[in-house]
Design an enzyme around this catalytic site. Sequence first.
Site, short mmCIF file in Angstrom:
data_model
loop_
_atom_site.label_atom_id
_atom_site.label_comp_id
_atom_site.label_asym_id
_atom_site.label_seq_id
_atom_site.Cartn_x
_atom_site.Cartn_y
_atom_site.Cartn_z
N GLU A 172 0.88 -1.18 0.00
CA GLU A 172 0.00 0.00 0.00
C GLU A 172 0.91 1.21 0.00
OE1 GLU A 172 -2.97 -0.17 -0.59
OE2 GLU A 172 -3.18 -2.33 -0.26
N CYS A 227 -1.54 8.60 3.80
CA CYS A 227 -1.61 8.30 2.36
C CYS A 227 -3.00 8.63 1.83
CB CYS A 227 -1.23 6.86 2.09
SG CYS A 227 -2.26 5.70 2.95
C1 UN1 Z 1 -6.66 6.56 7.54
O1 UN1 Z 1 -6.81 7.46 6.72
O2 UN1 Z 1 -7.34 6.47 8.56
O3 UN1 Z 1 -0.43 5.08 5.63
C2 UN1 Z 1 -5.69 5.47 7.34
C3 UN1 Z 1 -1.54 5.60 5.50
C4 UN1 Z 1 -2.72 4.74 5.11
C5 UN1 Z 1 -3.69 4.62 6.21
C6 UN1 Z 1 -4.68 5.72 6.26
N1 UN1 Z 1 -2.23 3.42 4.77
O4 UN1 Z 1 -1.67 6.80 5.67
#
Ligand code: UN1
Length: 455
Positions: A229, A263
Amino acid sequence: MTFTSVNPHNPADLIGEWDQAGRDGADAAVGRALKAALVWRDTPGAARAQALNSAAAAVELRASELTDLVVREVGKPVTEARGEVARGVAILRYYAQAALLPDGETLPATDPDQLLMARHVPVGVAALLTPWNFPVAIPLWKAAPSLAYGNAALLKPSSAAAATALLLSEIIGPLLPADVFQVVLGGAQTARALIDNTSVAAVSFTGSSEVGRDVSARAAARGCRVQAEMGGQNPSVVLGDADLDRAATAIAYAAMGYAGQKCTATSRVIVADAVYCDFRDRLTVAVQALGVVDPADARTLVGPVIDAGARASALEAVAASGGRVLIGGHPLDAPGFYLAPTVVELDSPAGPLATREVFAPVAALIRADSADHAISIANAVRYGLVAAVFTSDLGHALRLTRRLEAGMIKVNAPTSGVDFNAPFGGCKESSYGPREQGQAARGFYTESRTVLIAP
Ligand code: UN1
């Protein structure tokens, strides 16, 4: 070799200094995990569920200690940090329950007197490579399903969140058989040792696109299952019929909450021509209302960025954007790594703020001639993690959800924030491999065995 983690609100506050596991340490941990996995895979689902429920109760009991460490180690505003720990507890309970769900299916065999079934069996040892920005939730949304479905888990956290990972393992480790859940500390060399070890059967990564591509290629080169991810360059589209105040509040938070270090944060705000000026004014007011300094203060929603390098590269991206800075665009006069929440108006969707993941409290404002134009701007990036649309016409919104190139689409809601019981992942360069979270996690942490029994 050692590494340290420091408080981004007060860089004089050293959280800790640790040895890197390196290749030897990583290989030794994998060896222990392999033995532990053999026992854990044969542990009944009910017992695995009970262990995860005990882990949930233990995290809940020490929630305030964990919350305080998250605030101190990664500068996350306390309200969000508290919510993240509660989310971790809920994730553990959700996957405790998943350990009791059907573990496969039966199928009609060619001979009706035979039994044909496809069962999900654990893959063995999973390596979990996690970032610093969700130092509780991301390790748990990888570890909980990995453990629930009978695997041993090796957590290699980002160096900037090492203390939080160690506290997490201090809390939940004793509730599991020895070595079923281990933390392996270190940087890129340690991560590569885990990925290269042929006894590691699955690699789950969350982090930047650059690192994620390397992780995926390395794992895939030896046929190891991998999910990554990665980055986002997430658009929020405001159409002419949107509730502008509601949109401004949601987008200010999605772009600037936890200093944009998600992200899922909004990076581009694409606004229909008819409401552009009106919305621009409301957005700047909403951003200015956010508390910025001191993540331990419950009124703070922004907080510092993780380190000096992150702040410098965000400021470089603003300087190179070719746009007009409406608010912010400068560091704050405070000891921590603070950057004033920044909104930049762009004349065209080009330059670093419209194309790259900046990972800071910076948003680009872009004008669109029509809804179609807004969607084509929204899709014109290499990423595709989350997109939001603000409109009062839900029929129109539903049609647009088919055209937006993103793994997750929000209507009248911030791009940030995910539900742990739904599949999570993106399109294009935002993700590689199968989705994580929700029931989708089972596909990654197990493999199917087709079994035919001819009595
Ligand atoms: C969120 O928006 O609650 O690393 C989680 C990150 C994402 C997770 C976001 N994988 O920011």
